[in-house]
Design a protein around this motif. Structure first.
Motif, PDB file in Angstrom:
ATOM      1  N   THR A   1      -1.175  -6.304  -5.909  1.00 25.65           N
ATOM      2  CA  THR A   1      -0.196  -6.662  -4.886  1.00 25.65           C
ATOM      3  C   THR A   1       0.986  -5.883  -5.266  1.00 25.65           C
ATOM      4  O   THR A   1       1.776  -5.398  -4.002  1.00 25.65           O
ATOM      5  CB  THR A   1       0.373  -8.166  -4.375  1.00 25.65           C
ATOM      6  OG1 THR A   1      -1.029  -8.600  -5.060  1.00 25.65           O
ATOM      7  CG2 THR A   1       0.828  -8.724  -3.861  1.00 25.65           C
TER       8      THR A   1
ATOM      9  N   THR B   1       2.452  -3.299   9.102  1.00 22.41           N
ATOM     10  CA  THR B   1       0.584  -2.877   9.737  1.00 22.41           C
ATOM     11  C   THR B   1       0.825  -1.992   9.374  1.00 22.41           C
ATOM     12  O   THR B   1      -0.925  -1.676   9.640  1.00 22.41           O
ATOM     13  CB  THR B   1       1.099  -3.597  11.378  1.00 22.41           C
ATOM     14  OG1 THR B   1       2.209  -2.275  12.135  1.00 22.41           O
ATOM     15  CG2 THR B   1       2.217  -4.626  11.482  1.00 22.41           C
ATOM     16  N   GLU B   2       0.447  -0.887   9.253  1.00 21.74           N
ATOM     17  CA  GLU B   2      -0.343   0.988   9.577  1.00 21.74           C
ATOM     18  C   GLU B   2       0.226   1.562   7.981  1.00 21.74           C
ATOM     19  O   GLU B   2       0.533   2.854   8.448  1.00 21.74           O
ATOM     20  CB  GLU B   2      -0.438   1.033  10.689  1.00 21.74           C
ATOM     21  CG  GLU B   2       1.007   0.808  11.268  1.00 21.74           C
ATOM     22  CD  GLU B   2       0.803   1.890  12.799  1.00 21.74           C
ATOM     23  OE1 GLU B   2       0.295   1.902  13.948  1.00 21.74           O
ATOM     24  OE2 GLU B   2       2.608   2.356  13.160  1.00 21.74           O
TER      25      GLU B   2
ATOM     26  N   ILE C   1      -5.644  -2.073   0.295  1.00 20.16           N
ATOM     27  CA  ILE C   1      -5.876  -3.091   1.380  1.00 20.16           C
ATOM     28  C   ILE C   1      -6.144  -4.576   1.832  1.00 20.16           C
ATOM     29  O   ILE C   1      -5.633  -5.523   1.900  1.00 20.16           O
ATOM     30  CB  ILE C   1      -7.301  -1.795   2.758  1.00 20.16           C
ATOM     31  CG1 ILE C   1      -6.376  -0.421   2.534  1.00 20.16           C
ATOM     32  CG2 ILE C   1      -7.570  -3.129   4.228  1.00 20.16           C
ATOM     33  CD1 ILE C   1      -7.324   0.140   3.373  1.00 20.16           C
ATOM     34  N   GLU C   2      -6.965  -4.726   0.994  1.00 18.19           N
ATOM     35  CA  GLU C   2      -7.230  -6.135   0.513  1.00 18.19           C
ATOM     36  C   GLU C   2      -6.223  -6.858  -0.473  1.00 18.19           C
ATOM     37  O   GLU C   2      -5.790  -7.707   0.585  1.00 18.19           O
ATOM     38  CB  GLU C   2      -8.873  -6.243  -0.694  1.00 18.19           C
ATOM     39  CG  GLU C   2      -9.380  -7.394  -0.617  1.00 18.19           C
ATOM     40  CD  GLU C   2     -10.066  -6.986  -2.098  1.00 18.19           C
ATOM     41  OE1 GLU C   2     -10.463  -8.219  -2.788  1.00 18.19           O
ATOM     42  OE2 GLU C   2     -11.175  -6.557  -1.078  1.00 18.19           O
TER      43      GLU C   2
ATOM     44  N   LYS D   1      -2.975  -6.247   0.177  1.00 14.80           N
ATOM     45  CA  LYS D   1      -2.026  -6.666   2.233  1.00 14.80           C
ATOM     46  C   LYS D   1      -2.553  -7.762   2.647  1.00 14.80           C
ATOM     47  O   LYS D   1      -2.382  -8.253   3.621  1.00 14.80           O
ATOM     48  CB  LYS D   1      -2.269  -4.855   2.946  1.00 14.80           C
ATOM     49  CG  LYS D   1      -0.955  -5.238   3.975  1.00 14.80           C
ATOM     50  CD  LYS D   1      -1.306  -3.889   4.815  1.00 14.80           C
ATOM     51  CE  LYS D   1      -0.083  -4.197   5.680  1.00 14.80           C
ATOM     52  NZ  LYS D   1      -0.501  -5.342   6.745  1.00 14.80           N
ATOM     53  N   ASN D   2      -3.994  -7.435   2.741  1.00 14.10           N
ATOM     54  CA  ASN D   2      -4.569  -8.512   4.221  1.00 14.10           C
ATOM     55  C   ASN D   2      -4.643  -9.916   3.150  1.00 14.10           C
ATOM     56  O   ASN D   2      -4.757 -11.023   3.831  1.00 14.10           O
ATOM     57  CB  ASN D   2      -6.022  -8.885   3.697  1.00 14.10           C
ATOM     58  CG  ASN D   2      -6.349  -7.332   5.599  1.00 14.10           C
ATOM     59  OD1 ASN D   2      -4.866  -7.296   6.318  1.00 14.10           O
ATOM     60  ND2 ASN D   2      -6.832  -6.030   5.290  1.00 14.10           N
TER      61      ASN D   2
ATOM     62  N   THR E   1       0.332 -12.421   5.633  1.00 13.65           N
ATOM     63  CA  THR E   1       0.044 -12.575   7.159  1.00 13.65           C
ATOM     64  C   THR E   1       0.746 -13.743   7.838  1.00 13.65           C
ATOM     65  O   THR E   1       1.428 -14.616   7.358  1.00 13.65           O
ATOM     66  CB  THR E   1      -1.761 -13.095   6.341  1.00 13.65           C
ATOM     67  OG1 THR E   1      -1.379 -14.118   5.522  1.00 13.65           O
ATOM     68  CG2 THR E   1      -2.237 -12.291   5.891  1.00 13.65           C
TER      69      THR E   1
ATOM     70  N   LEU F   1       0.251  -8.631  12.544  1.00 11.54           N
ATOM     71  CA  LEU F   1       0.116  -9.439  10.465  1.00 11.54           C
ATOM     72  C   LEU F   1      -1.684 -10.048  11.701  1.00 11.54           C
ATOM     73  O   LEU F   1      -1.615 -10.571  12.181  1.00 11.54           O
ATOM     74  CB  LEU F   1       1.286  -9.409  10.174  1.00 11.54           C
ATOM     75  CG  LEU F   1       1.947  -8.839   9.676  1.00 11.54           C
ATOM     76  CD1 LEU F   1       2.943  -9.902   8.973  1.00 11.54           C
ATOM     77  CD2 LEU F   1       1.338  -8.180   9.269  1.00 11.54           C
ATOM     78  N   PRO F   2      -2.400 -10.398  10.446  1.00 12.72           N
ATOM     79  CA  PRO F   2      -2.914 -10.734  10.448  1.00 12.72           C
ATOM     80  C   PRO F   2      -2.975 -12.517  10.244  1.00 12.72           C
ATOM     81  O   PRO F   2      -2.041 -12.844   9.871  1.00 12.72           O
ATOM     82  CB  PRO F   2      -4.488 -10.516   9.427  1.00 12.72           C
ATOM     83  CG  PRO F   2      -3.818  -9.818   8.568  1.00 12.72           C
ATOM     84  CD  PRO F   2      -2.263  -9.253   9.396  1.00 12.72           C
TER      85      PRO F   2
ATOM     86  N   GLY G   1      -4.670 -15.673   5.138  1.00  9.63           N
ATOM     87  CA  GLY G   1      -4.629 -14.959   3.842  1.00  9.63           C
ATOM     88  C   GLY G   1      -5.003 -15.333   3.136  1.00  9.63           C
ATOM     89  O   GLY G   1      -5.995 -16.319   3.502  1.00  9.63           O
TER      90      GLY G   1
END
Lengths: 438, 446
Positions: free
Chosen positions: A67, A129-130, A194-195, A197-198, A202, A230-231, A234
């Motif tokens: 993280t 987001t990107e 990436i994981e 962040k996801n 969130t 955002l997703p 989380g």
């Protein structure tokens, strides 16, 4: 045109008014994102803080530091912009973005001029987001993190706190540095970031504070732009940690340096415990109140044993400590520790005086309104309040809670929480006259 | 990720200064010579009182290093009407906070408190300007405290020890080469008499500036200032602030500092550089912009581009310059190499990057972005009246005037690429430079 739904709840003014017309509004965006807002159009800029609950505690098993590394890469390129182009774009807008991660929280802070608001938010949106997590950036930032970890390994303060956290919390994330280790950081891949962040960034764990030159309608639209993509959900939050600090005694970590650094702790209580306010006031008298504290008087003013000593409450989401720290030259640290233990035992047994309580209350209630200085500070306070699930009128009632603490409360809480026999010291240096060295 | 590294070198940083143009500033001078500045900000019922003395470590007698800072500690010990520690306790009991700080050029005391308590803190601050009472016991105990402070700040920190050695090499004759906290062997000998001598000479209304910032009316502040500070006796024979000056520096000094506690070796070079001079701030403004261009933001600066991104020889690079100083200051460059680059290679890479920059000139787009940020910082600064108070205090005790402070943003905006390159060519004179290697016991970065 998007219709903005929002509700406005005016918080009551506190006894000592903060700002002439401070009023917190509860804003809900069209997509349902909440924020607390203080409108202040006197200066043409806005500060916003977004808190994501979870933070580094959500590192996956074996991925310690993921993280933190991910957060370090959020400002290293997003969308069409590589790292340097992104930084140049931020500069051209004279905006500022900050990304921080802590044990329980990931915090995004931004300030931007009103004239650049849309562009500034669009740029920040792309970072959230990107983000690109480009290979070159990943390796560069990984090198920076490795350098920080190596530095911490030779920093007596950091060695002390890492040692104490490990002893107190073991394998729980609280027991290790959120930077990770050289080994764990070396093994992290782009997919791990990436994981991470996801898992953390969130919609289901957002708390937002905003202050400045912006209306509720404008803020509602901004929230949807910034956070709407955002997703939804989380990773589950970590389990509670098991307290395991040795009861009493000292752990000495040999380190060649002239001044020993000591960090000490025993178990604390949670932020939502009924006794929290009494303990907060008690801690102020004991060691939280700077020159007004008993420990500063006894260890520094009377004996000249240190430049500074302080104690503090650390009520994390999944475990609480009551902690303190002091630094004294190697030949005097043992005496400083003895004084701390004596003061601790005295207050645990006898509480504090009526005058100490009154002085502490006067300070804490008088100082509270002075905290609210500056847009970014107020935005952060509001995000933190929501994260702690405090009500929107908390600011107005907080001083009453402090004033309600009685000498009896203090005595009860001192007996309940202060455990001189439990207090464990981690000492880093070459202390003279302390037990076995590690 | 750069903020961590910047913090690590915080001692060298002075952030880009900014002063809002539309601020409400009122100034007075009391009959005894004390200057009074009032900065209004009525957004919150809070006030900051600061008293700045034009006396710092560089004004100390030879052999008494640390006395300015030691005295700063002792000012909290009491007067005829205040018991030791009472001032801070009274401020705290009223919800306020207080502290003090000492630099080479000034010593300042400040409180932050609800604005209706201004009179209380003013009465106490004025009292200790002339009526300090010290006992031998106060001095003995507090000397232990400052020695522990030195332990904490310097002895326990190889980077701080290294900085102290470099600074001593940078200034061969000027007192800026002596650390503010003092050399340990001299601190151990500081006495009650030393403290009082420094106090009686420099702590006087005609050597002090009062700055009150926040929710106050200037006329009310003036009335209070006259009542409490106006009655104090000035020092009649206040000495001019004339420090010993540097001889021509004819040879670069190079030093290596080795300490097993060093985790991250690096190379740092400082050059003697002109400070901001009253009425002539252009060269300092050019150097301020040069520091931003070369080593401000690692992702957009010249050194960052070349050494962190292109050649990837560095983990971190930066340039530092702080122009607020009574006498000549320094311009510094730093490179923290990646693990497989030696300090010699890092230094060569740094020199090459600077040489290329002098050939290539300033990127106008970068300069525009920096100037945009400087303009914006004027707006952001309106949110921090205490920060503006500190800028005035530091500037006015470092040989600048209110007009200089107010002109500074425009001077910065007026500087051209040509002026920046000209200032760079002038400042990068190796005869004026100290180049330092910080290394661990093994002697080199792995």
């Amino acid at each position: 045109m998007i219709r903005v739904f929002f509700s406005t709840v005016l918080a009551m003014l506190v006894a000592l008014p903060l700002r002439a017309e401070i009023a917190i509004q509860d804003v809900t965006s069209p997509k349902g994102i909440h924020a607390w807002l203080v409108e202040d159009h006197s200066i043409p800029f806005t500060a916003i803080e977004v808190w994501f609950k979870g933070g580094a505690g959500l590192d996956a098993p074996g991925k310690r530091g993921a993280t933190n590394l991910m957060v370090g890469l959020l400002e290293e390129g997003a969308g069409d912009l590589d790292s340097q182009e992104f930084a140049a774009a931020v500069e051209a807008l004279a905006a500022s973005y900050k990304f921080d991660v802590f044990d329980d929280t990931l915090i995004v802070s931004a300030q931007f001029l009103t004239e650049n608001r849309d562009d500034a938010i669009d740029l920040l949106r792309s970072a959230l987001t990107e983000p690109r997590f480009d290979e070159a950036s990943l390796e560069r930032v990984r090198g920076q993190v490795r350098s920080i970890i190596s530095g911490n390994e030779k920093d007596p303060n950091d060695i002390a706190s890492r040692t104490l956290n490990k002893l107190a919390w073991g394998d729980h994330p609280y027991g290790s540095s959120l930077n990770g280790t050289l080994e764990s950081v070396n093994s992290l891949t782009r997919d791990d970031l990436i994981e991470a962040k996801n898992a953390t960034m969130t919609r289901d764990r957002i708390h937002v504070g905003a202050v400045g030159d912006i209306t509720p309608e404008e803020l509602g639209a901004l929230l949807d732009t910034l956070l709407g993509d955002l997703p939804e959900e989380g990773a589950p939050l970590p389990a509670d940690a098991t307290y395991a600090l040795p009861r009493g005694g000292e752990t000495v970590v040999e380190f060649e340096t002239p001044q020993s650094v000591a960090i000490f702790a025993h178990e604390g209580i949670a932020r939502d415990d009924d006794d929290f306010f009494a303990l907060y006031v008690l801690n102020h008298v004991l060691g939280g109140g700077g020159f007004a504290s008993v420990l500063m008087e006894e260890v520094r003013e009377k004996r000249g044993l240190t430049y500074g000593i302080s104690t503090y409450l650390v009520p994390k989401e999944h475990g609480a400590l009551m902690m303190g720290q002091v630094a004294s030259s190697n030949d005097r640290i043992a005496e400083a520790i003895t004084v701390v233990r004596d003061v601790w035992a005295d207050i645990a047994a006898n509480g504090i005086t009526e005058k100490q309580l009154t002085d502490a209350k006067t300070f804490l209630t008088g100082a509270y309104p002075l905290r609210f200085d500056g847009n970014a500070t107020i935005a952060g306070i509001m995000a933190a309040m929501q994260s702690q699930e405090l009500p929107i009128d908390y600011i107005a009632t907080r001083n009453d809670k402090v004033n309600a603490v009685t000498l009896e409360d203090i005595k009860r809480v001192a007996a309940r929480v202060l455990k001189p026999e439990d207090l464990h010291f981690v000492v880093v240096g070459q202390p003279e006259g302390l037990g076995d060295q590690q | 990720m750069t903020s961590y590294f910047r913090n690590a070198f915080l001692a060298l940083i002075l952030t880009l200064p900014a002063v809002a143009q539309a601020e409400k500033l009122t100034t007075y001078q009391l009959d005894n010579g004390m200057d009074v500045l009032v900065l209004e900000d009525h957004r919150a019922p809070v006030v900051v009182q600061m008293v700045w003395y034009k006396a710092g470590a560089a004004d100390e007698p030879r052999g008494k290093s640390g006395i300015a800072h030691f005295l700063e500690h002792l000012l909290f010990k009491g007067t005829d009407t205040l018991a030791p520690g009472e001032l801070s306790k009274t401020v705290a009991a009223n919800g306020g906070s207080d502290n003090a700080f000492t630099s080479q050029d000034y010593t300042a005391y400040h409180q932050r408190i609800a604005s209706d308590r201004l009179e209380l803190v003013m009465r106490m601050e004025a009292d200790r300007m002339r009526n300090l009472r010290l006992s031998e016991a106060d001095v003995e105990t507090e000397r232990e405290v400052i020695l522990e402070e030195r332990n904490q700040r310097t002895e326990n920190n190889p980077g701080a020890l290294f900085a102290e050695q470099r600074n001593a090499a940078q200034y061969m004759n000027h007192p800026y080469g002596i650390p503010v906290i003092g050399w340990k062997h001299e601190m151990e000998e500081l006495s009650l008499e030393d403290s009082l001598e420094f106090y009686q000479r420099y702590y006087a209304p005609n050597n002090a500036i009062l700055i009150v910032a926040g929710d106050v009316i200037p006329e009310d502040v003036l009335a209070l200032a006259e009542k409490y500070y106006g009655v104090l006796e000035p020092t009649v024979d206040l000495p001019e602030r004339e420090r010993t000056i540097e001889p021509p520096q004819l040879s670069e000094r190079r030093l290596t500092f080795t300490d097993p506690r060093v985790a991250q070796p690096y190379v740092i070079r400082s050059y003697l550089a002109p400070e901001r001079d009253s009425g002539a701030q252009e060269e300092a403004a050019a150097l301020t912009l040069l520091a931003e261009i070369l080593g401000g933001n690692g992702a957009t600066s010249v050194l960052g581009n070349k050494l962190q991104f292109d050649t990837q020889q560095a983990i971190y690079t930066a340039a530092f310059y702080s122009g607020v100083s009574l006498d000549d200051t320094t311009f510094s460059l730093i490179i923290v190499p990646v693990p497989d680059i030696s300090l010699e290679e890092a230094e060569q890479a740094l020199d090459q990057a600077v040489a290329e920059f002098l050939e290539e000139g300033v990127d106008e787009e970068q300069l525009d972005r920096i100037k945009m940020q400087l303009r914006a910082s004027l707006i952001y600064a309106e949110d921090d009246v205490a920060g503006r108070a500190r800028q005035y205090g530091a500037s006015l005790t470092s040989g600048l005037t209110i007009e200089d402070v107010q002109a500074w943003p425009d001077v910065l905006q007026s500087i051209t690429s040509e002026q920046i390159i000209e200032a760079a060519k002038k400042v990068f004179n190796r005869n004026n430079a100290v180049t330092g290697y910080l290394m661990n016991a093994e002697g080199e970065a792995k």
